[in-house]
Design a protein around this motif. Structure first.
Motif, PDB file in Angstrom:
ATOM      1  N   TRP A 100     -16.588   3.158  -9.099  1.00  0.00           N
ATOM      2  CA  TRP A 100     -16.614   1.919  -9.871  1.00  0.00           C
ATOM      3  C   TRP A 100     -15.304   1.158  -9.750  1.00  0.00           C
ATOM      4  O   TRP A 100     -15.284  -0.067  -9.772  1.00  0.00           O
ATOM      5  N   ASP A 101     -14.187   1.879  -9.633  1.00  0.00           N
ATOM      6  CA  ASP A 101     -12.883   1.219  -9.582  1.00  0.00           C
ATOM      7  C   ASP A 101     -12.381   0.973  -8.159  1.00  0.00           C
ATOM      8  O   ASP A 101     -11.327   0.394  -7.969  1.00  0.00           O
ATOM      9  N   ARG A 102     -13.158   1.424  -7.160  1.00  0.00           N
ATOM     10  CA  ARG A 102     -12.804   1.289  -5.756  1.00  0.00           C
ATOM     11  C   ARG A 102     -11.414   1.885  -5.489  1.00  0.00           C
ATOM     12  O   ARG A 102     -10.571   1.294  -4.829  1.00  0.00           O
ATOM     13  N   CYS A 103     -11.204   3.072  -6.040  1.00  0.00           N
ATOM     14  CA  CYS A 103      -9.931   3.789  -5.937  1.00  0.00           C
ATOM     15  C   CYS A 103      -9.475   3.869  -4.478  1.00  0.00           C
ATOM     16  O   CYS A 103     -10.268   4.094  -3.577  1.00  0.00           O
ATOM     17  N   VAL A 104      -8.169   3.702  -4.275  1.00  0.00           N
ATOM     18  CA  VAL A 104      -7.580   3.758  -2.943  1.00  0.00           C
ATOM     19  C   VAL A 104      -6.733   5.014  -2.835  1.00  0.00           C
ATOM     20  O   VAL A 104      -5.884   5.280  -3.692  1.00  0.00           O
ATOM     21  N   VAL A 105      -6.969   5.780  -1.772  1.00  0.00           N
ATOM     22  CA  VAL A 105      -6.189   6.990  -1.506  1.00  0.00           C
ATOM     23  C   VAL A 105      -5.375   6.742  -0.236  1.00  0.00           C
ATOM     24  O   VAL A 105      -5.950   6.593   0.850  1.00  0.00           O
ATOM     25  N   PRO A 106      -4.051   6.659  -0.359  1.00  0.00           N
ATOM     26  CA  PRO A 106      -3.229   6.418   0.827  1.00  0.00           C
ATOM     27  C   PRO A 106      -3.321   7.580   1.818  1.00  0.00           C
ATOM     28  O   PRO A 106      -3.383   8.739   1.425  1.00  0.00           O
ATOM     29  N   MET A 107      -3.340   7.254   3.095  1.00  0.00           N
ATOM     30  CA  MET A 107      -3.295   8.271   4.144  1.00  0.00           C
ATOM     31  C   MET A 107      -1.848   8.746   4.272  1.00  0.00           C
ATOM     32  O   MET A 107      -0.920   8.048   3.864  1.00  0.00           O
ATOM     33  N   PRO A 108      -1.640   9.929   4.858  1.00  0.00           N
ATOM     34  CA  PRO A 108      -0.252  10.380   5.065  1.00  0.00           C
ATOM     35  C   PRO A 108       0.544   9.332   5.847  1.00  0.00           C
ATOM     36  O   PRO A 108       0.020   8.711   6.782  1.00  0.00           O
ATOM     37  N   PHE A 109       1.780   9.121   5.442  1.00  0.00           N
ATOM     38  CA  PHE A 109       2.722   8.187   6.060  1.00  0.00           C
ATOM     39  C   PHE A 109       2.323   6.722   5.884  1.00  0.00           C
ATOM     40  O   PHE A 109       2.787   5.855   6.615  1.00  0.00           O
ATOM     41  N   SER A 110       1.449   6.443   4.928  1.00  0.00           N
ATOM     42  CA  SER A 110       1.068   5.057   4.636  1.00  0.00           C
ATOM     43  C   SER A 110       2.251   4.298   4.065  1.00  0.00           C
ATOM     44  O   SER A 110       3.150   4.874   3.449  1.00  0.00           O
ATOM     45  N   ARG A 111       2.196   3.002   4.223  1.00  0.00           N
ATOM     46  CA  ARG A 111       3.127   2.127   3.524  1.00  0.00           C
ATOM     47  C   ARG A 111       2.422   1.671   2.253  1.00  0.00           C
ATOM     48  O   ARG A 111       1.282   1.212   2.306  1.00  0.00           O
ATOM     49  N   VAL A 112       3.106   1.819   1.139  1.00  0.00           N
ATOM     50  CA  VAL A 112       2.539   1.405  -0.140  1.00  0.00           C
ATOM     51  C   VAL A 112       3.379   0.244  -0.665  1.00  0.00           C
ATOM     52  O   VAL A 112       4.599   0.348  -0.755  1.00  0.00           O
ATOM     53  N   ARG A 113       2.697  -0.852  -0.980  1.00  0.00           N
ATOM     54  CA  ARG A 113       3.368  -2.038  -1.496  1.00  0.00           C
ATOM     55  C   ARG A 113       3.045  -2.168  -2.975  1.00  0.00           C
ATOM     56  O   ARG A 113       1.870  -2.220  -3.355  1.00  0.00           O
ATOM     57  N   LEU A 114       4.087  -2.216  -3.801  1.00  0.00           N
ATOM     58  CA  LEU A 114       3.918  -2.403  -5.241  1.00  0.00           C
ATOM     59  C   LEU A 114       4.317  -3.820  -5.612  1.00  0.00           C
ATOM     60  O   LEU A 114       5.318  -4.334  -5.104  1.00  0.00           O
ATOM     61  N   GLN A 115       3.552  -4.425  -6.487  1.00  0.00           N
ATOM     62  CA  GLN A 115       3.908  -5.710  -7.059  1.00  0.00           C
ATOM     63  C   GLN A 115       3.990  -5.527  -8.561  1.00  0.00           C
ATOM     64  O   GLN A 115       3.074  -4.967  -9.167  1.00  0.00           O
ATOM     65  N   LEU A 116       5.077  -5.995  -9.157  1.00  0.00           N
ATOM     66  CA  LEU A 116       5.294  -5.880 -10.594  1.00  0.00           C
ATOM     67  C   LEU A 116       5.386  -7.258 -11.214  1.00  0.00           C
ATOM     68  O   LEU A 116       5.998  -8.162 -10.637  1.00  0.00           O
ATOM     69  N   SER A 117       4.790  -7.395 -12.384  1.00  0.00           N
ATOM     70  CA  SER A 117       4.927  -8.642 -13.132  1.00  0.00           C
ATOM     71  C   SER A 117       6.257  -8.629 -13.870  1.00  0.00           C
ATOM     72  O   SER A 117       6.900  -7.588 -14.008  1.00  0.00           O
TER      73      SER A 117
END
Length: 134
Positions: A97-114
């Motif tokens: 329902w939430d379309r959860c994302v699971v990063p693959m090993p060595f993925s780049r993760v981008r965070l955005q903060l308000s």
């Protein structure tokens, strides 16, 4: 840092990961134990300070619609809310329902903060979060 994680069996892997990263886990969700968990967070944050991480759309959704817990906690403690959005590439998107994302090993993760803000209503959190997500 305190992390609110569901009491369900699905929450166990989150507890395992959070504890190994050094976070304090508080168990509860909108469907079970949530009121007690929020009161525990209120007492700890008011007395000791610190941060708390909550998934605001709850264990069942709807997706990106904030439940009242984070706004209530902000109002009770006087602490601001910071909405966070995360994207990972490459990643696997679950068919949930939430379309959860699971990063693959060595993925780049981008965070955005308000910017920190004090919501009067839970909907404000969802609005800010949705503005972060393309």
């Amino acid at each position: 840092m305190r992390v609110l994680i569901s009491q369900s069996r699905d929450g166990e892997s989150g507890v395992w990961a959070a504890e190994r990263l050094g976070y304090k886990v508080v168990r509860g969700s909108s469907s079970r134990g949530g009121v007690e968990a929020l009161r525990q967070l209120e007492l700890e944050l008011s007395g000791e300070g610190g941060w708390a991480a909550l998934v605001v759309d709850g264990p069942r959704g709807p997706r990106r619609v904030s439940k009242p817990g984070a706004a209530w906690l902000s109002q009770r403690t006087g602490l601001p809310v910071v909405a966070v959005s995360a994207r990972a590439q490459p990643a696997i998107r679950l068919n949930s329902w939430d379309r959860c994302v699971v990063p693959m090993p060595f993925s780049r993760v981008r965070l955005q903060l308000s910017a920190p803000f004090h919501p009067a209503q839970p909907e404000e959190i969802g609005d800010v979060l949705n503005a972060l997500v393309p």
